[in-house]
Write an enzyme that holds these catalytic residues in place. Structure first.
Site, short mmCIF file in Angstrom:
data_model
loop_
_atom_site.label_atom_id
_atom_site.label_comp_id
_atom_site.label_asym_id
_atom_site.label_seq_id
_atom_site.Cartn_x
_atom_site.Cartn_y
_atom_site.Cartn_z
CG HIS A 163 -0.40 0.37 2.52
ND1 HIS A 163 -0.24 -0.85 3.27
CD2 HIS A 163 0.17 1.25 3.40
CE1 HIS A 163 0.17 -0.62 4.55
NE2 HIS A 163 0.33 0.88 4.26
CG ASP A 197 -0.21 -4.12 2.61
OD1 ASP A 197 0.07 -3.64 1.47
OD2 ASP A 197 -0.02 -3.64 3.86
CB SER A 277 3.31 1.27 5.85
OG SER A 277 2.05 1.38 6.42
#
Length: 423
Positions: A163, A197, A277
């Site tokens: 993402h 992801d 992230s």
């Protein structure tokens, strides 16, 4: 929007509607609806927050830079993805060889822990040079998204979250990697997985960056100390410490219209915020045990989207598998069975009820039928549809997995050979 999602591919005579596939799930599933926001940089003097929607849930920990980014919301159970099924073993011989036909075996990774004794300070000193910031284009805006990553090998491959780079990948936008010393490199996307992801980048000019040592999340115990690395809120080379709060926690993140990522997560109270992230979660011997991916937030009237001590990381075992596949072929695969299950919220831990079986799929071959309630997969209890999906995705395509299910109140057992999808 339908609440039925598939745990496998669609074959001839396929059912219409959204489709869901399957990874990691061990432990009690999340029962509350999951909502997340992407983050916009606040105006000067304002607190970082997600604009638009104020709701409790999980949020991916990338950070969207720039003003006026729309909030994205995902309620638990929305999924996507299309394609036919095939057993992994049958596909293996037909896959195009990638630049590293042997996958991880053909690159120089590190396994030995860099820290024998010592605390967070020793771990930070060892791992900071292996941690990078990711800056990627977002919806055409240069550098609109920021996240983190870590060096996988001596060939210059970087692991991050999908993402973080998804928008740049879809629009052929720029991706840059900034190392510990502040040097910036142009990065190439090798491959990515929306389902898990994860993404693998290549920085051809950064072969001197030290790889992070890869550990084992399966060796973690609740209460073990861990350290999170990354660039929260754009603050590069940030280190936070905490403990393992829970293991095998099934959670899901994603965006409306995208395939959801179902994570068999390591839960931690180490502070994780937007921009973390893709950064590594590391044990106290300096080995990567997970990839920081999502946080839970209170939401509230102000829309605050910061850390509240509930963060989630993708286990390093899945990172190894997905990175190996991407290095070999440029794409990742995941297991499917070809059945639809309901992922709507339920207060009853009664299993996952199958709503539809697609033709010519592993589920049909195993004798499963609509109305069956799956209560166990390979010895692990299944509480609901999300639990079933994540449980299946903890295995690999081609594996034979035992399902325990109820049919008309009678407990039965069958073996399902998992099919395969790309994503």
């Amino acid at each position: 929007m339908s609440d039925d999602n598939e745990t496998g591919p669609r074959g001839p005579g396929r059912a219409e509607g959204p489709e869901i596939f399957a990874p990691p799930v061990y432990g009690p599933p999340v029962t509350a609806p999951v909502v997340w926001h992407d983050f916009a940089r606040p105006a000067p003097g304002a607190h970082p927050m997600a604009p638009g929607v104020h709701s409790s849930g999980l949020r991916p920990t990338s950070r969207r830079r720039g003003f006026g980014s729309a909030a994205l919301i995902l309620l638990l159970g929305l999924g996507g993805g299309l394609g036919g099924s095939a057993v992994y073993d049958a596909l293996a011989d037909n896959e195009a060889a990638g630049p590293y036909a042997g996958g991880l075996a053909d690159v120089e990774t590190v396994e030995l822990p860099p820290v024998e004794t010592g605390g967070v300070q020793a771990v930070a000193e060892a791992l900071l040079p292996s941690t990078v910031q990711i800056v990627a284009d977002l919806d055409g805006q240069a550098g609109g998204a920021t996240g983190s990553g870590f060096v996988l090998d001596k060939q210059g491959h970087i692991v991050t979250n999908n993402h973080v780079v998804a928008s740049a990948a879809e629009d052929d936008g720029a991706i840059q990697v900034v190392d510990f010393d502040g040097n910036s490199y142009d990065a190439e996307l090798v491959g990515r997985s929306t389902v898990y992801d994860l993404a693998v980048l290549l920085v051809p000019g950064a072969t001197d960056l030290p790889p992070a040592a890869l550990g084992r999340s399966e060796r973690l115990r609740v209460g073990d100390g861990v350290v999170a690395f990354g660039s929260p809120l754009g603050l590069t080379s940030t280190v936070t410490a905490g403990i393992v709060s829970a293991l095998r926690r099934p959670v899901t993140t994603g965006a409306v219209g995208d395939e959801s990522s179902y994570i068999n997560a390591v839960q931690t109270d180490a502070a994780i915020n937007p921009g973390n992230s893709g950064g590594p979660l590391v044990n106290l011997r300096g080995q990567v045990v997970g990839v920081n991916s999502a946080i839970a937030t209170n939401g509230g009237p102000t829309g605050d989207a910061g850390n509240i001590g509930v963060g989630f990381a993708i286990p390093v075992e899945q990172v190894r598998i997905t990175a190996d596949q991407i290095l070999k072929t440029g794409e990742a695969r995941y297991p499917v069975i070809g059945a639809e299950v309901s992922t709507r919220e339920s207060s009853l831990s009664a299993g996952a009820q199958i709503s539809r079986i697609n033709l010519d799929t592993p589920a049909q071959a195993a004798g499963l039928a609509a109305g069956d309630v799956v209560i166990e997969v390979d010895g692990l209890r299944v509480s609901d549809g999300i639990g079933l999906i994540v449980n299946i995705r903890s295995h690999q395509p081609g594996e034979k997995v035992e399902f325990v299910y109820l049919r008309n109140g009678e407990e039965r057992t069958t073996t399902v050979q998992l099919g395969s999808e790309t994503g």
